[in-house]
Design an enzyme around this catalytic site. Structure first.
Site, PDB file in Angstrom:
ATOM      1  N   GLY A  60       1.058  -1.183  -0.410  1.00 26.15           N
ATOM      2  CA  GLY A  60      -0.019   0.175  -0.122  1.00 26.15           C
ATOM      3  C   GLY A  60       1.501   1.071  -0.031  1.00 26.15           C
ATOM      4  O   GLY A  60       1.413   1.202   0.637  1.00 26.15           O
ATOM      5  N   TYR A  61       0.873   2.419  -0.643  1.00 22.89           N
ATOM      6  CA  TYR A  61       1.040   3.823  -0.716  1.00 22.89           C
ATOM      7  C   TYR A  61       0.542   4.582  -0.869  1.00 22.89           C
ATOM      8  O   TYR A  61       1.031   6.199  -0.389  1.00 22.89           O
ATOM      9  CB  TYR A  61       1.517   3.493  -2.737  1.00 22.89           C
ATOM     10  CG  TYR A  61       1.012   3.365  -3.171  1.00 22.89           C
ATOM     11  CD1 TYR A  61       0.883   2.197  -3.970  1.00 22.89           C
ATOM     12  CD2 TYR A  61       0.831   4.531  -3.776  1.00 22.89           C
ATOM     13  CE1 TYR A  61      -0.176   1.913  -4.846  1.00 22.89           C
ATOM     14  CE2 TYR A  61      -0.523   4.043  -5.361  1.00 22.89           C
ATOM     15  CZ  TYR A  61      -0.521   3.048  -5.616  1.00 22.89           C
ATOM     16  OH  TYR A  61      -1.730   3.335  -6.373  1.00 22.89           O
ATOM     17  N   GLY A  62      -0.623   4.412  -0.486  1.00 26.85           N
ATOM     18  CA  GLY A  62      -1.854   5.712  -0.415  1.00 26.85           C
ATOM     19  C   GLY A  62      -2.477   5.067   1.417  1.00 26.85           C
ATOM     20  O   GLY A  62      -2.520   5.366   1.998  1.00 26.85           O
ATOM     21  N   SER A  63      -3.900   5.688   0.535  1.00 27.72           N
ATOM     22  CA  SER A  63      -5.140   5.182   1.638  1.00 27.72           C
ATOM     23  C   SER A  63      -4.247   3.711   2.517  1.00 27.72           C
ATOM     24  O   SER A  63      -4.583   3.612   3.777  1.00 27.72           O
ATOM     25  CB  SER A  63      -6.370   5.437   1.523  1.00 27.72           C
ATOM     26  OG  SER A  63      -6.987   4.315   0.653  1.00 27.72           O
ATOM     27  N   GLU A 104     -11.193   0.177  -4.835  1.00 28.95           N
ATOM     28  CA  GLU A 104      -9.578   0.010  -5.688  1.00 28.95           C
ATOM     29  C   GLU A 104     -10.254   0.672  -6.979  1.00 28.95           C
ATOM     30  O   GLU A 104      -9.775   0.471  -8.603  1.00 28.95           O
ATOM     31  CB  GLU A 104      -8.704  -0.255  -5.549  1.00 28.95           C
ATOM     32  CG  GLU A 104      -7.761  -0.722  -4.096  1.00 28.95           C
ATOM     33  CD  GLU A 104      -7.299   1.479  -3.689  1.00 28.95           C
ATOM     34  OE1 GLU A 104      -6.918   1.888  -4.359  1.00 28.95           O
ATOM     35  OE2 GLU A 104      -7.392   1.108  -2.077  1.00 28.95           O
TER      36      GLU A 104
HETATM   37  C1  SIN Z   1      -2.664   2.507  -2.196  1.00 31.96           C
HETATM   38  O1  SIN Z   1      -3.022   2.696  -1.406  1.00 31.96           O
HETATM   39  O2  SIN Z   1      -2.377   1.617  -2.051  1.00 31.96           O
HETATM   40  C2  SIN Z   1      -3.608   2.616  -3.398  1.00 31.96           C
HETATM   41  C3  SIN Z   1      -4.775   3.492  -3.827  1.00 31.96           C
HETATM   42  C4  SIN Z   1      -5.560   4.349  -2.163  1.00 31.96           C
HETATM   43  O3  SIN Z   1      -6.087   3.744  -2.262  1.00 31.96           O
HETATM   44  O4  SIN Z   1      -5.216   5.392  -2.457  1.00 31.96           O
END
Ligand code: SIN
Length: 188
Positions: free
Chosen positions: A25-28, A99
């Site tokens: 995960g890189y965002g939320s 997503e």
């Molecule tokens: C993530 O968090 O890895 C994907 C993008 C998001 O859901 O913010």
């Protein structure tokens, strides 16, 4: 604009419900898991940079006034810090829906702080998806984020929570830090 990628993801990368896999995960997905996991470890991936270039019409904005959320772009030499989760395959049912606005399942090599690595799945929104917004001047991205709201809440909260989570991880991200600094000075 939006395109529901739920079915595409199930078809292009099938995963058994009972399988165990890593998710990056890189965002939320760093600061708001919202799903069951077996283990959670900070990790980074190489050759990718985080950018607020993906439109959010379903979570942090609306079709009329989309927000901006994170995706990744290829950038040789870049490091993207995030969170790795060991999950059961059936968790992907919920994640595919979360997503669904343009993100596709991809695989990546994740690096852990102890030098070990593992393959992980991530959700990537590429520039050819219908919700992709792309680059814009910092000020206009910040104003769009400061103004946008959606069913999951204020777009500014997504950005500021991510900035805080990255700070807590000791991870530097100039793009996120610059946007967060600017958005904090724009009235809600
Ligand atoms: C993530 O968090 O890895 C994907 C993008 C998001 O859901 O913010």
């Amino acid at each position: 604009m939006s395109l529901d990628t739920t079915l595409i993801n199930r078809q292009r990368m099938p995963v058994d419900d009972a399988a165990e896999l890593w998710l990056f995960g890189y965002g939320s997905l760093i600061w708001k898991a919202g799903f069951a996991y077996l283990e959670r470890r900070p990790a980074h991936i190489e050759g990718w940079a985080r950018r607020f270039w993906q439109g959010s019409h379903d979570h942090r904005g609306t079709p009329e006034a989309p927000g901006r959320v994170a995706t990744l772009i290829r950038q040789p030499g870049a490091l993207c810090h995030g969170m790795a989760y060991r999950i059961a395959g059936d968790v992907l049912h919920g994640l595919d829906i979360r997503e669904k606005n343009g993100y596709l399942r991809e695989t990546t090599l994740m690096h852990f702080a102890d030098g070990s690595h593992a393959e992980g799945l991530l959700y990537l929104a590429t520039e050819d998806n219908a919700a992709f917004l792309g680059d814009a001047p910092l000020e206009s991205m910040a104003r769009q984020i400061a103004a946008a709201h959606g069913p999951s809440g204020a777009n500014r909260d997504y950005l500021l929570n991510l900035a805080t989570a990255l700070e807590d991880l000791g991870a530097e991200d100039e793009h996120v830090a610059a946007l967060a600094k600017r958005v904090q000075h724009i009235k809600a």
